[in-house]
Design a protein around this motif. Structure first.
Motif, PDB file in Angstrom:
ATOM      1  N   MET A  33       0.794  -1.230   0.289  1.00 20.55           N
ATOM      2  CA  MET A  33      -0.106   0.000  -0.128  1.00 20.55           C
ATOM      3  C   MET A  33       0.933   1.054  -0.012  1.00 20.55           C
ATOM      4  SD  MET A  33      -3.363   0.371   2.527  1.00 20.55           S
ATOM      5  CE  MET A  33      -2.204   0.627   3.922  1.00 20.55           C
ATOM      6  N   PRO A  34       1.847   1.310  -1.110  1.00 23.93           N
ATOM      7  CA  PRO A  34       2.822   2.626  -0.849  1.00 23.93           C
ATOM      8  C   PRO A  34       2.008   3.914  -1.033  1.00 23.93           C
ATOM      9  CG  PRO A  34       2.697   1.235  -3.236  1.00 23.93           C
ATOM     10  CD  PRO A  34       1.946   0.439  -2.292  1.00 23.93           C
ATOM     11  N   TYR A  35       0.857   4.088  -1.932  1.00 22.41           N
ATOM     12  CA  TYR A  35       0.182   5.412  -2.040  1.00 22.41           C
ATOM     13  C   TYR A  35      -0.144   5.870  -0.754  1.00 22.41           C
ATOM     14  CZ  TYR A  35      -3.640   1.961  -2.350  1.00 22.41           C
ATOM     15  OH  TYR A  35      -4.554   1.162  -2.164  1.00 22.41           O
ATOM     16  N   VAL A  36      -0.603   4.903   0.071  1.00 20.56           N
ATOM     17  CA  VAL A  36      -1.270   5.417   1.547  1.00 20.56           C
ATOM     18  C   VAL A  36      -0.138   5.765   2.300  1.00 20.56           C
ATOM     19  CG1 VAL A  36      -2.387   4.611   3.608  1.00 20.56           C
ATOM     20  CG2 VAL A  36      -3.483   3.791   1.409  1.00 20.56           C
ATOM     21  N   THR A  37       0.942   5.001   2.335  1.00 19.03           N
ATOM     22  CA  THR A  37       2.350   5.251   3.247  1.00 19.03           C
ATOM     23  C   THR A  37       2.600   6.832   2.687  1.00 19.03           C
ATOM     24  OG1 THR A  37       2.840   3.032   3.014  1.00 19.03           O
ATOM     25  CG2 THR A  37       4.464   4.851   3.599  1.00 19.03           C
ATOM     26  N   ASN A  38       2.921   7.100   1.442  1.00 18.97           N
ATOM     27  CA  ASN A  38       3.254   8.360   1.010  1.00 18.97           C
ATOM     28  C   ASN A  38       2.273   9.548   1.505  1.00 18.97           C
ATOM     29  OD1 ASN A  38       5.338   7.116  -0.436  1.00 18.97           O
ATOM     30  ND2 ASN A  38       4.376   7.103  -2.373  1.00 18.97           N
ATOM     31  N   LEU A  39       1.094   9.325   1.322  1.00 24.20           N
ATOM     32  CA  LEU A  39       0.032  10.494   1.866  1.00 24.20           C
ATOM     33  C   LEU A  39       0.280  10.567   3.168  1.00 24.20           C
ATOM     34  CD1 LEU A  39      -2.925   9.268  -0.517  1.00 24.20           C
ATOM     35  CD2 LEU A  39      -1.748  11.469  -0.405  1.00 24.20           C
ATOM     36  N   LEU A  40       0.541   9.425   4.014  1.00 29.50           N
ATOM     37  CA  LEU A  40       0.449   9.756   5.574  1.00 29.50           C
ATOM     38  C   LEU A  40       1.876  10.422   5.864  1.00 29.50           C
ATOM     39  CD1 LEU A  40      -0.956   6.353   6.600  1.00 29.50           C
ATOM     40  CD2 LEU A  40      -1.963   8.504   6.775  1.00 29.50           C
ATOM     41  N   MET A  41       2.820  10.165   5.122  1.00 29.39           N
ATOM     42  CA  MET A  41       3.997  10.782   5.407  1.00 29.39           C
ATOM     43  C   MET A  41       4.141  12.213   5.197  1.00 29.39           C
ATOM     44  SD  MET A  41       6.165   8.446   7.083  1.00 29.39           S
ATOM     45  CE  MET A  41       7.511   9.521   6.666  1.00 29.39           C
ATOM     46  N   VAL A  42       3.183  12.637   3.982  1.00 28.24           N
ATOM     47  CA  VAL A  42       3.160  13.951   3.746  1.00 28.24           C
ATOM     48  C   VAL A  42       2.297  14.773   4.857  1.00 28.24           C
ATOM     49  CG1 VAL A  42       1.792  15.687   2.178  1.00 28.24           C
ATOM     50  CG2 VAL A  42       3.385  13.567   1.118  1.00 28.24           C
ATOM     51  N   PHE A  43       1.391  13.959   5.322  1.00 30.45           N
ATOM     52  CA  PHE A  43       0.667  14.702   6.114  1.00 30.45           C
ATOM     53  C   PHE A  43       1.179  14.653   7.699  1.00 30.45           C
ATOM     54  CE2 PHE A  43      -3.452  14.656   8.936  1.00 30.45           C
ATOM     55  CZ  PHE A  43      -3.807  15.784   8.624  1.00 30.45           C
ATOM     56  N   GLY A  44       2.216  13.914   7.659  1.00 26.94           N
ATOM     57  CA  GLY A  44       2.923  13.811   9.079  1.00 26.94           C
ATOM     58  C   GLY A  44       2.419  12.428   9.939  1.00 26.94           C
ATOM     59  N   TRP A  45       1.734  11.566   8.914  1.00 26.07           N
ATOM     60  CA  TRP A  45       1.093  10.454  10.003  1.00 26.07           C
ATOM     61  C   TRP A  45       1.919   9.157   9.866  1.00 26.07           C
ATOM     62  CZ3 TRP A  45      -4.173  12.345   8.168  1.00 26.07           C
ATOM     63  CH2 TRP A  45      -4.596  13.634   8.664  1.00 26.07           C
ATOM     64  N   ASP A  99     -16.871  15.848   4.538  1.00 31.99           N
ATOM     65  CA  ASP A  99     -17.933  14.950   3.544  1.00 31.99           C
ATOM     66  C   ASP A  99     -17.073  14.001   3.469  1.00 31.99           C
ATOM     67  OD1 ASP A  99     -19.525  17.134   3.562  1.00 31.99           O
ATOM     68  OD2 ASP A  99     -18.843  17.993   1.575  1.00 31.99           O
ATOM     69  N   THR A 100     -15.813  14.035   3.127  1.00 36.02           N
ATOM     70  CA  THR A 100     -15.080  12.519   2.681  1.00 36.02           C
ATOM     71  C   THR A 100     -15.070  11.757   3.786  1.00 36.02           C
ATOM     72  OG1 THR A 100     -13.609  13.718   1.124  1.00 36.02           O
ATOM     73  CG2 THR A 100     -13.115  11.617   2.035  1.00 36.02           C
ATOM     74  N   ILE A 101     -14.853  12.146   5.109  1.00 33.11           N
ATOM     75  CA  ILE A 101     -14.646  11.235   6.105  1.00 33.11           C
ATOM     76  C   ILE A 101     -16.194  10.697   6.417  1.00 33.11           C
ATOM     77  CG2 ILE A 101     -14.436  11.086   8.702  1.00 33.11           C
ATOM     78  CD1 ILE A 101     -12.215  13.249   8.364  1.00 33.11           C
ATOM     79  N   LYS A 102     -17.163  11.566   6.511  1.00 36.40           N
ATOM     80  CA  LYS A 102     -18.583  10.878   6.780  1.00 36.40           C
ATOM     81  C   LYS A 102     -18.946   9.865   5.520  1.00 36.40           C
ATOM     82  CE  LYS A 102     -20.826  14.647   9.067  1.00 36.40           C
ATOM     83  NZ  LYS A 102     -22.053  15.819   8.973  1.00 36.40           N
ATOM     84  N   LYS A 103     -18.597  10.295   4.394  1.00 35.21           N
ATOM     85  CA  LYS A 103     -18.899   9.207   3.328  1.00 35.21           C
ATOM     86  C   LYS A 103     -18.238   8.079   3.331  1.00 35.21           C
ATOM     87  CE  LYS A 103     -19.019   8.887  -1.784  1.00 35.21           C
ATOM     88  NZ  LYS A 103     -18.587   9.447  -2.988  1.00 35.21           N
ATOM     89  N   GLU A 104     -16.825   8.042   3.583  1.00 32.13           N
ATOM     90  CA  GLU A 104     -16.004   6.795   3.697  1.00 32.13           C
ATOM     91  C   GLU A 104     -16.057   6.029   4.977  1.00 32.13           C
ATOM     92  OE1 GLU A 104     -15.024   5.915   0.971  1.00 32.13           O
ATOM     93  OE2 GLU A 104     -15.440   7.507  -0.273  1.00 32.13           O
ATOM     94  N   ILE A 159     -10.902   2.917   1.584  1.00 31.68           N
ATOM     95  CA  ILE A 159     -11.324   4.028   2.701  1.00 31.68           C
ATOM     96  C   ILE A 159     -10.271   4.872   3.146  1.00 31.68           C
ATOM     97  CG2 ILE A 159     -12.263   4.376   4.927  1.00 31.68           C
ATOM     98  CD1 ILE A 159     -14.249   1.888   4.405  1.00 31.68           C
ATOM     99  N   LEU A 160      -9.197   4.058   3.500  1.00 29.47           N
ATOM    100  CA  LEU A 160      -7.955   4.879   4.050  1.00 29.47           C
ATOM    101  C   LEU A 160      -7.218   5.622   3.039  1.00 29.47           C
ATOM    102  CD1 LEU A 160      -5.865   5.297   6.246  1.00 29.47           C
ATOM    103  CD2 LEU A 160      -4.734   3.203   5.568  1.00 29.47           C
ATOM    104  N   LYS A 161      -6.935   5.263   2.050  1.00 31.18           N
ATOM    105  CA  LYS A 161      -6.646   6.142   0.860  1.00 31.18           C
ATOM    106  C   LYS A 161      -7.420   7.275   0.471  1.00 31.18           C
ATOM    107  CE  LYS A 161      -5.382   5.974  -4.219  1.00 31.18           C
ATOM    108  NZ  LYS A 161      -5.959   7.273  -4.432  1.00 31.18           N
ATOM    109  N   LYS A 162      -8.683   7.110   0.309  1.00 37.45           N
ATOM    110  CA  LYS A 162      -9.390   8.505  -0.066  1.00 37.45           C
ATOM    111  C   LYS A 162      -9.450   9.489   1.224  1.00 37.45           C
ATOM    112  CE  LYS A 162     -12.878   6.007  -3.077  1.00 37.45           C
ATOM    113  NZ  LYS A 162     -14.190   5.417  -3.132  1.00 37.45           N
ATOM    114  N   ILE A 163      -9.528   8.827   2.409  1.00 37.29           N
ATOM    115  CA  ILE A 163      -9.432   9.921   3.629  1.00 37.29           C
ATOM    116  C   ILE A 163      -7.931  10.377   3.461  1.00 37.29           C
ATOM    117  CG2 ILE A 163      -9.271  10.181   6.070  1.00 37.29           C
ATOM    118  CD1 ILE A 163     -11.699   7.967   5.944  1.00 37.29           C
TER     119      ILE A 163
END
Length: 433
Positions: A1-13, A104-109, A133-137
């Protein structure tokens, strides 16, 4: 799941998971039979699937609760004005738009309910859906990272904590699924190896039957060969065969007499071969006489007979006449005419010698019928064919024996491969006996 890892790193998570070293104990060794392998595989598969499903249920409950917490945070964020009344109206519009997208995204997903996990396919579907779900959020938080960190900073750590845990839980599920896939691959290999051993044993069984059949055929050939050899010995030990050999020897001895007669005739006809050859180009003789003249030049022995005497004299006299008239050019006409006359005078003697030889040889050849050489030749032909057939069968036997030997050597190697793969999918070490 490299795309999720990258996004979390950008967000600092994104954070590294602590590596835990576990003590590995040597697996116990169990002796089993090859026939036990299939049941063991079924037991291992059933146990691993049940374990995977139960452990996935635990993570499903965790992730469901994490999503519930995300929805709670989204609702709090929705009620929070983020103190935007005092900021530039254009900036306020951007902040509110970003806030709305996140909510909206969190509520929907996150506001979702997962199906009960009863099968491996259920686990795979849950993993896929949770990852989406994790990717979209993560995507929306990545796009709105400045809005969250600057204007909704108090929510950032909570979001970071929840999503980080969710990613870790999904990583655990993926690890379990990867291990399950590897186990299934190993099981497939083991089943293939079992089929291979079964095929090798079947080959040995059928080949063993073929070897017996080949040996029976060889034994039958040996028996038939022995009988034919006895028949040949019986034929060759008969008085008729002894007489046959004696007559054959007499015929062979005649060859020296034939060579002597042939030499004498050839020597004489060589003297007139030149005028005869020249005459063959201008002759007006009949067709059969022309053919006869050609043989007189090349092989006079075969045409010297009482039947051909008149035609031969006609040919010689015609050649003599053409030499006299100078129609045929020769170096010494007188000598040539004398040689033609000499040959004509010797014809009766030559014909007599050839006739006597042919008569003697003919009588001897007729006498060969005292023994049926056809029976002997037939027996010897059968013996030769039997020998060829036996060699062919022995070659097939040798090839088949080598194939059987190689298959027997291959089975232990396949068994070792099965033991290695069983060890990879089980906590026990198996030794197949």
């Amino acid at each position: 799941m490299p795309y999720v890892t990258n996004l979390l790193m950008v967000f600092g998570w994104g954070k590294k998971k602590d590596e835990k070293q576990t003590m590995k104990t040597a697996p116990s060794e169990k002796e089993i039979h090859l026939s036990d392998v299939k049941n063991i595989i079924d037991e291992i598969t059933s146990l691993r699937e049940k374990t995977l499903i139960e452990e996935s249920k635990y993570f499903q409950n965790k992730i469901s609760y994490q999503l519930y917490e995300l929805v709670k945070i989204a609702k709090k964020l929705e009620r929070d004005d983020l103190n935007t009344d005092d900021i530039d109206k254009h900036l306020k519009m951007l902040v509110l738009r970003g806030k709305t997208q996140v909510i909206d995204t969190i509520k929907k997903e996150a506001d979702t309910k997962f199906s009960d996990l009863k099968t491996i396919d259920d686990v795979l579907n849950f993993d896929k859906k949770s990852s989406q779900i994790l990717k979209k959020i993560g995507d929306v938080l990545g796009r709105q990272t400045r809005v969250i960190h600057i204007f909704a900073k108090k929510y950032a750590n909570k979001l970071k904590f929840i999503l980080s845990n969710q990613k870790s839980d999904l990583d655990e599920i993926k690890t379990m699924l990867d291990n399950y896939t590897k186990m299934k691959d190993n099981i497939t290999d083991v089943l293939d190896d079992l089929n291979k051993i079964s095929s090798l044993k079947k080959f040995q069984e059928t080949s063993g039957t073929k070897l017996e059949q080949l040996q029976d055929s060889i034994n039958a050939i040996d028996k038939k060969t022995e009988q034919i050899e006895q028949d040949i010995d019986k034929l060759k030990s008969s008085n008729e065969y002894a007489k046959f050999l004696e007559i054959k020897k007499q015929i062979v001895d005649l060859d020296s007499e034939k060579r002597q007669i042939t030499h004498e005739i050839d020597l004489q006809f060589t003297k007139i071969s030149r005028p005869l050859s020249k005459y063959s180009y201008i002759t007006s003789l009949e067709k059969h006489q022309k053919q006869l003249m050609g043989k007189l030049i090349d092989r006079p022995f075969v045409v010297l007979s009482a039947e051909n005497k008149t035609d031969i004299i006609t040919i010689l006299q015609a050649a003599r006449k053409n030499v006299l008239s100078s129609s045929i050019s020769v170096k010494d006409p007188d000598k040539t005419i004398a040689q033609i006359d000499e040959t004509t005078e010797m014809l009766d003697s030559f014909i007599s010698k050839v006739s006597e030889f042919n008569t003697t040889k003919g009588k001897l050849e007729d006498s060969l019928s005292v023994f049926s050489v056809r029976d002997l030749n037939q027996k010897e032909s059968e013996l030769s064919k039997l020998s060829d057939d036996k060699q062919n069968l022995e070659s097939k036997t040798h090839t088949l024996e080598e194939d059987i030997s190689n298959s027997k050597k291959e089975i232990p190697n396949v068994v070792i491969e099965i033991e290695i793969k069983l060890k990879a999918i089980s906590s026990s070490k198996y030794r197949i006996v």
